[in-house]
Write a protein that holds these residues in place. Structure first.
Motif, PDB file in Angstrom:
ATOM      1  N   GLY A   1      43.880  96.157  60.090  1.00 31.08           N
ATOM      2  CA  GLY A   1      45.083  96.874  60.479  1.00 31.08           C
ATOM      3  C   GLY A   1      44.884  97.737  61.712  1.00 31.08           C
TER       4      GLY A   1
ATOM      5  N   LYS B   1      48.319  98.821  63.219  1.00 30.06           N
ATOM      6  CA  LYS B   1      49.056  99.358  62.076  1.00 30.06           C
ATOM      7  C   LYS B   1      48.826 100.852  61.861  1.00 30.06           C
TER       8      LYS B   1
ATOM      9  N   ASN C   1      46.478  91.627  56.878  1.00 31.39           N
ATOM     10  CA  ASN C   1      46.523  91.631  58.352  1.00 31.39           C
ATOM     11  C   ASN C   1      45.345  90.906  59.007  1.00 31.39           C
TER      12      ASN C   1
END
Length: 254
Positions: free
Chosen positions: A165, A170, A204
């Motif tokens: 991430g 993210k 992810n």
């Protein structure tokens, strides 16, 4: 694809909370191209304690459930161990679970601290033939402000794992930028999901590898994927000569 850091075992930490969560996470992992997951429940982080025997039983149960459901994802045992002074004594006592019973041990720092005893403890771990693998260093405020501390750990034999991430953006631009700094400075060796659920802390992995491929090329994809396999098989992990992160690269972080 192998995911070496995931909180998929139900009901033992802040990851999956039920059998349904386990199944949902495994299904999503399979859709993301993941075939093997190392379950790494928290240990000694102030909220959870998961010793080796507990983890092994939970992994056995999880694999039976997934097999029954026809989900082709294999779970392997691991542990995300907060760094603490008695870790070697607990390893000798059989409480510590290395990654798939290898010589590699995931160690976690508090997000805003690097304890003073860390250097000595890492040295002592390596005397015990345990290789410390620092998880998500890109999210540690001390490493961000003083990356030379992480450089010294890696220079003296520690490995590190960044979060998919973080690569995929993210956690924000600053975390992503520092993650790239670590990759470019040869200060990280693995990418893993650190997935906790199927909504805000998910895998992810495919997205992260697409970013790596676009930014650095296929050789870096091979490097990280090969190292995950080597870790799981207790083989020697590939590494390049670590470099210092230039301070100018991290101005403006936090």
């Amino acid at each position: 694809m192998i995911d070496i850091h995931c909180h998929i075992l139900p009901g033992i930490d802040d990851g999956a909370q039920s059998e349904r969560d386990l199944v949902s996470m495994a299904q999503l992992a399979s859709e993301d191209g993941i075939t093997t997951i190392v379950a790494t429940p928290h240990h000694k982080n102030g909220n959870y304690e998961n010793v080796k025997v507990t983890i092994l039983k939970a992994v056995e149960s999880a694999n039976k459930i997934l097999q029954k459901k026809g989900i082709k994802v294999m779970i392997k045992p691991g542990q995300e161990c907060r760094l603490y002074g008695e870790i070697i004594a607990d390893f000798r006592a059989g409480y510590i679970q290395t990654i798939n019973d290898s010589k590699y041990l995931f160690v976690e720092f508090p997000s805003s601290q690097v304890p003073r005893f860390s250097k000595q403890l890492f040295y002592d771990l390596q005397i015990e033939r345990i290789v410390p693998v620092i998880v998500h260093p890109e999210r540690n405020h001390v490493f961000i402000k003083k990356p030379e501390i992480l450089y010294e750990f890696v220079k003296h034999g520690a490995l590190t794992q960044v979060t998919a991430g973080s690569v995929a953006g993210k956690f924000g631009k600053n975390i992503t930028k520092f993650t790239f700094d670590l990759i470019e400075s040869n200060l990280t060796h693995f990418i893993a999901s650190d997935a906790h659920n199927t909504f805000n802390r998910t895998f992810n992995m495919t997205e992260a590898y697409e970013v790596i491929n676009r930014k650095y090329g296929i050789d870096y994809n091979y490097y990280f994927k090969e190292n995950a396999e080597r870790l799981l098989n207790d083989d020697h992990v590939m590494s390049e000569q670590p470099q210092r992160v230039q301070k100018r690269k991290i101005l403006g972080l936090f």
